[in-house]
Write a protein that holds these residues in place. Structure first.
Motif, short mmCIF file in Angstrom:
data_model
loop_
_atom_site.label_atom_id
_atom_site.label_comp_id
_atom_site.label_asym_id
_atom_site.label_seq_id
_atom_site.Cartn_x
_atom_site.Cartn_y
_atom_site.Cartn_z
N THR A 2 1.08 -1.05 0.07
CA THR A 2 0.12 -0.24 0.12
C THR A 2 0.69 0.87 -0.31
OG1 THR A 2 -0.21 0.05 2.30
CG2 THR A 2 -2.09 -1.15 1.47
N ASN A 3 0.68 2.76 -0.13
CA ASN A 3 1.10 3.53 0.12
C ASN A 3 1.88 4.03 0.80
OD1 ASN A 3 1.33 6.20 -1.44
ND2 ASN A 3 0.41 7.21 -1.17
N GLU A 4 0.84 3.27 1.96
CA GLU A 4 1.38 4.00 3.87
C GLU A 4 2.40 3.10 3.72
OE1 GLU A 4 1.81 6.00 6.66
OE2 GLU A 4 -0.06 6.68 5.05
N ASN A 61 9.05 12.08 3.29
CA ASN A 61 8.21 11.19 2.26
C ASN A 61 9.13 10.79 0.98
OD1 ASN A 61 6.40 10.74 4.17
ND2 ASN A 61 5.16 12.33 2.68
#
Length: 108
Positions: A2-4, A61
């Protein structure tokens, strides 16, 4: 993934990179500059970061480190996938290191 999860992996890589960079710089600054591909000013900044600053920077990020190998010749030498198959693995690795060392001097 997932993105997270991806963002968590980037943060972990950042923290690992910053901690490694600080250790290298504190042990031998000249060698660290060469191995990390950074200039002396950046090395001084990295070495002076507090633990809190390292954690804050690592939490970004965006991946802080990058591959210095950006051309097919070096990748071919490192992976021993040269089209001509000239030399052995040790020779190819040495040649790749020489090419990358030349690029470090361009940064400095």
């Amino acid at each position: 993934m997932t993105n997270e999860q991806l963002l968590a992996e980037i943060r972990e890589a950042n923290l690992t990179y910053l901690m490694l960079a600080q250790n290298l710089i504190r042990q031998d600054k000249a060698e660290a500059v060469f191995r990390l591909g950074i200039n002396e000013e950046a090395a001084d900044i990295l070495a002076s970061l507090s633990a809190a600053q390292v954690l804050k920077i690592a939490s970004r990020n965006t991946l802080l480190c990058s591959f210095r190998v950006d051309d097919n010749l070096v990748w071919s030498l490192l992976t021993n996938h040269s089209a001509s198959k000239v030399g052995n693995e040790a020779t190819n690795t040495l040649h790749a290191n020489i090419l990358m060392a030349g690029r470090v001097s361009e940064v400095l």
